[in-house]
Motif scaffolding. Structure first.
Motif, mmCIF file in Angstrom:
data_model
loop_
_atom_site.group_PDB
_atom_site.id
_atom_site.type_symbol
_atom_site.label_atom_id
_atom_site.label_comp_id
_atom_site.label_asym_id
_atom_site.label_seq_id
_atom_site.Cartn_x
_atom_site.Cartn_y
_atom_site.Cartn_z
ATOM 1 N N PHE A 219 -74.146 3.509 -75.353
ATOM 2 C CA PHE A 219 -74.456 2.663 -74.206
ATOM 3 C C PHE A 219 -73.154 2.245 -73.529
ATOM 4 C CE2 PHE A 219 -75.955 -1.230 -72.063
ATOM 5 C CZ PHE A 219 -77.159 -0.802 -71.534
ATOM 6 N N HIS A 220 -72.832 2.872 -72.399
ATOM 7 C CA HIS A 220 -71.603 2.566 -71.679
ATOM 8 C C HIS A 220 -71.812 2.875 -70.195
ATOM 9 C CE1 HIS A 220 -70.633 6.841 -71.344
ATOM 10 N NE2 HIS A 220 -70.746 6.967 -72.656
ATOM 11 N N PRO A 221 -70.832 2.558 -69.323
ATOM 12 C CA PRO A 221 -71.072 2.667 -67.875
ATOM 13 C C PRO A 221 -71.500 4.041 -67.386
ATOM 14 C CG PRO A 221 -69.151 1.300 -68.269
ATOM 15 C CD PRO A 221 -69.563 1.843 -69.616
ATOM 16 N N LEU A 222 -71.012 5.116 -68.000
ATOM 17 C CA LEU A 222 -71.386 6.445 -67.517
ATOM 18 C C LEU A 222 -72.806 6.839 -67.912
ATOM 19 C CD1 LEU A 222 -68.116 8.540 -67.973
ATOM 20 C CD2 LEU A 222 -69.063 7.555 -65.870
ATOM 21 N N ASN A 223 -73.441 6.040 -68.765
ATOM 22 C CA ASN A 223 -74.817 6.329 -69.159
ATOM 23 C C ASN A 223 -75.808 5.322 -68.586
ATOM 24 O OD1 ASN A 223 -74.252 8.665 -70.561
ATOM 25 N ND2 ASN A 223 -73.909 7.613 -72.505
ATOM 26 N N LEU A 224 -75.375 4.593 -67.560
ATOM 27 C CA LEU A 224 -76.259 3.644 -66.894
ATOM 28 C C LEU A 224 -76.080 3.788 -65.388
ATOM 29 C CD1 LEU A 224 -78.264 1.299 -67.176
ATOM 30 C CD2 LEU A 224 -76.305 -0.266 -67.254
ATOM 31 N N LEU A 225 -77.182 4.012 -64.693
ATOM 32 C CA LEU A 225 -77.155 4.179 -63.244
ATOM 33 C C LEU A 225 -77.696 2.927 -62.557
ATOM 34 C CD1 LEU A 225 -78.453 7.841 -62.900
ATOM 35 C CD2 LEU A 225 -76.162 7.035 -62.315
ATOM 36 N N TYR A 226 -76.995 2.505 -61.507
ATOM 37 C CA TYR A 226 -77.411 1.360 -60.700
ATOM 38 C C TYR A 226 -77.795 1.822 -59.302
ATOM 39 C CZ TYR A 226 -75.667 -2.272 -63.895
ATOM 40 O OH TYR A 226 -75.473 -3.104 -64.964
ATOM 41 N N ARG A 227 -78.752 1.117 -58.735
ATOM 42 C CA ARG A 227 -79.054 1.247 -57.314
ATOM 43 C C ARG A 227 -78.952 -0.152 -56.727
ATOM 44 N NH1 ARG A 227 -84.218 3.825 -57.079
ATOM 45 N NH2 ARG A 227 -83.067 5.674 -57.757
ATOM 46 N N ILE A 255 -66.501 -1.895 -73.824
ATOM 47 C CA ILE A 255 -66.274 -0.832 -72.839
ATOM 48 C C ILE A 255 -66.508 -1.359 -71.425
ATOM 49 C CG2 ILE A 255 -66.971 1.462 -72.070
ATOM 50 C CD1 ILE A 255 -67.862 2.020 -74.952
ATOM 51 N N PHE A 256 -67.642 -2.047 -71.233
ATOM 52 C CA PHE A 256 -67.966 -2.541 -69.897
ATOM 53 C C PHE A 256 -66.946 -3.571 -69.409
ATOM 54 C CE2 PHE A 256 -72.251 -0.801 -70.408
ATOM 55 C CZ PHE A 256 -72.605 -0.496 -69.102
ATOM 56 N N ALA A 261 -55.456 -4.121 -68.461
ATOM 57 C CA ALA A 261 -54.380 -4.524 -69.366
ATOM 58 C C ALA A 261 -54.843 -4.631 -70.812
ATOM 59 C CB ALA A 261 -53.782 -5.856 -68.917
ATOM 60 N N GLY A 262 -56.137 -4.369 -71.076
ATOM 61 C CA GLY A 262 -56.626 -4.385 -72.449
ATOM 62 C C GLY A 262 -57.216 -5.702 -72.901
ATOM 63 N N ALA A 322 -55.555 1.078 -71.888
ATOM 64 C CA ALA A 322 -56.430 -0.088 -72.048
ATOM 65 C C ALA A 322 -57.034 -0.144 -73.447
ATOM 66 C CB ALA A 322 -57.534 -0.059 -70.996
ATOM 67 N N VAL A 323 -57.484 0.995 -73.961
ATOM 68 C CA VAL A 323 -58.126 1.014 -75.276
ATOM 69 C C VAL A 323 -57.151 0.592 -76.371
ATOM 70 C CG1 VAL A 323 -59.115 2.550 -77.026
ATOM 71 C CG2 VAL A 323 -59.881 2.713 -74.641
#
Length: 343
Positions: A219-227, A255-256, A261-262, A322-323
């Protein structure tokens, strides 16, 4: 392949999707509209094509049932024979309706949207608890037997750090010029080894079963689509599995809501976590244990450096600053991070 699906029309174009690190997907345009063609690649825990197909079918059934509960998912289309998986050679494919939407990171979310994100993940976890429950005895969606979720051993990490340091310093025999990334890698590896030596006694124990359940797994930003402001589709269910559920909530927040800067945006984390706890029925103690385990996991994790130095794969390099900084900042601000998830 499209001939297997009634009513999808004749193909006009097929373009690969470039976002994401591990998936192969295509936008297929036909005379009747647009579709997402997914090539399922993940065979890490599967021994044969039939096992892979069964796992994919389990994912598909889960999304079909979650959709009936109102969760924003995009189940695959069913072909003429009632199947959702097409096997061509040894490759498995699925055809989904195309969903227009954008990916949004935490910096693009308001406090209200952060709360909605936490509530959404909590709804996913409670929904999976319903739809993956065994029915009338053995069931194809029953969780597979698996050992306890052991935390990383610092002794193994020290060995890995030594190997990666040699590679980053150009001492492993590779004929490659060193650059600023290698310098940063050396700095972070030395820094992390010192932190592990200081905190090695804090390795978390194997968790008990009650905190474990079915989770999305990625579950992270690339696996969630917004409209607009609204989430419209949770995609990529390849890692659907039984894991400690609150750890997924903590990993997703890390992740989100990580800043360049971490650092974590703790105000948004707090809003997100409160909504998650309410929606999932998770207590503060469960979240505190998850924070500790994910912190330890991050302290011992060097997946980006393994990709670069062992696989010669640099696709994830931009994420490293960042990670790697997050693990250090999280250690320093451990109490504040724990409070954001539990208060």
């Amino acid at each position: 392949m499209l001939r297997r699906y009634p009513g999808v029309g004749e193909p006009l174009a097929c373009k690969p999707i470039t976002k994401g690190l591990l998936n192969h997907g295509y936008r297929v345009s036909t005379t009747s509209g647009s579709y997402f063609l997914k090539h399922h690649l993940d065979k890490r825990h599967l021994d044969d094509a039939s096992g892979e197909r069964s796992a994919i079918v389990r994912q598909h059934r889960a999304t079909q049932r979650l959709q009936s509960l109102g969760v924003p998912v995009v189940p695959p289309l069913t072909d003429t024979w009632g199947d959702t998986v097409t096997v061509i050679g040894e490759r498995c494919y699925a055809l989904h309706p195309w969903v227009d939407g954008l990916h949004r990171v935490g910096s693009q979310l308001t406090l209200s949207q952060s709360r909605r994100l936490g509530a959404l993940l909590g709804t996913v976890h409670t929904g999976l608890e319903q739809v993956m429950a065994p029915r009338d005895g053995p069931h194809p969606t029953s969780p597979p037997a698996r050992p306890g979720h052991r935390s990383p051993d610092a002794a193994d990490t020290f060995e890995l750090i030594d190997d990666l340091l040699a590679a980053a310093r150009g001492q492993d025999g590779r004929d490659a010029p060193r650059d600023a990334f290698d310098e940063l890698a050396v700095h972070r590896l030395v820094e992390r080894r010192a932190l592990l030596e200081q905190h090695a006694h804090r390795r978390p124990p194997t968790p008990d079963g009650p905190a474990t359940g079915w989770v999305h797994g990625d579950f992270h930003p690339l696996n969630l689509l917004y409209r607009g402001a609204d989430p419209v589709a949770i995609v990529d269910w390849d890692r659907l599995a039984v894991q400690p559920r609150a750890e997924e909530a903590v990993r997703a927040a890390a992740i989100f809501f990580v800043r360049p800067a971490g650092e974590l945006d703790l105000a948004k984390v707090r809003a997100y976590a409160r909504a998650y706890r309410r929606a999932a029925g998770a207590g503060a103690a469960e979240l505190a244990a998850a924070v500790h385990r994910v912190w330890w996991e991050r302290l011992n994790d060097f997946w980006i450096l393994r990709w670069r130095y062992r696989l010669d794969d640099r696709r994830a390099d931009p994420q490293f600053p960042a990670v790697s900084a997050l693990a250090v900042w999280w250690t320093r601000e451990y109490e504040a991070v724990c409070a954001a998830f539990t208060e």
